[in-house]
Enzyme design. Sequence first.
Site, short mmCIF file in Angstrom:
data_model
loop_
_atom_site.label_atom_id
_atom_site.label_comp_id
_atom_site.label_asym_id
_atom_site.label_seq_id
_atom_site.Cartn_x
_atom_site.Cartn_y
_atom_site.Cartn_z
N ARG A 1 0.91 -1.38 0.28
CA ARG A 1 0.04 -0.33 -0.17
C ARG A 1 0.97 0.81 -0.31
O ARG A 1 1.71 1.46 0.91
CB ARG A 1 -1.16 -0.26 1.57
N GLU B 1 0.38 -8.24 -3.96
CA GLU B 1 -0.62 -7.11 -3.90
C GLU B 1 0.07 -5.36 -4.30
O GLU B 1 0.68 -5.05 -2.80
CB GLU B 1 -2.08 -7.81 -3.64
N THR C 1 -7.44 -3.81 -2.81
CA THR C 1 -8.38 -2.58 -2.25
C THR C 1 -9.36 -2.92 -3.21
O THR C 1 -9.86 -2.10 -4.14
CB THR C 1 -8.44 -1.47 -1.87
N LYS D 1 -9.70 -14.07 2.80
CA LYS D 1 -8.95 -13.14 3.32
C LYS D 1 -9.39 -12.07 4.64
O LYS D 1 -10.64 -12.20 4.38
CB LYS D 1 -8.76 -11.92 2.89
N GLY E 1 -2.70 -7.69 11.30
CA GLY E 1 -2.97 -8.11 12.92
C GLY E 1 -1.77 -9.47 12.66
O GLY E 1 -1.54 -9.56 13.87
N GLY F 1 1.22 -6.25 5.20
CA GLY F 1 1.16 -4.74 4.76
C GLY F 1 2.44 -4.43 5.80
O GLY F 1 3.35 -4.23 5.13
#
Length: 201
Positions: free
Chosen positions: A10, A33, A62, A122, A152, A172
Amino acid sequence: MTRNLIAILRGLKPDEALAVTAALIEAGITAIEVPLNSPQPLESIERMASAFGNDALIGAGTVLSTHDVANVVQAGGKLIVSPNCDAEVIGATKAAGLQSFPGVFTATEGFAALKAGADGLKIFPASIMGPNGMAALKAVLPASVPVYAVGGAGPDNFGQWRAAGADGFGIGTALYTPGLAASEVAARARKLVSAYDEVMS
């Protein structure tokens, strides 16, 4: 070996994309991704898929609409990850021959996603559900369905998630934050892969 790890980049910018992707693949992470709320995500995906499409599963996160799916297909992506369970998005993903990993949080959402054709689930946000919640969900889902903990999960708690039945993880900020040098991404990725291998093998 194939590891059930999806790197979530991201905030990645196109000019960083190739170096960061190369670092991840070298460390052993081969599903990647780029969330569509990143800067120029389709350009990043196009560059990554063109350079590394034979070595890694490249795609978008997303993903919220069938229009998004079409754009990712055009960019050469092969993976669609969403934060939610949208049957139309899943259907469009599978019709295009891509892999579908929608976000779910309940048994109702999980079975709806599978009915629509999802390849895996997911659990998001996994930090809220916790390992106990995942264990309860895994007890009713088909054993053949890969279930990933996302949000998490990391090297410090892979063991807890594995004990709860997690088949894989989406990672992430433990791997990448905007502007992070490829060398630092590589170091984080190696640590992550080592922890994964220790728990999952």
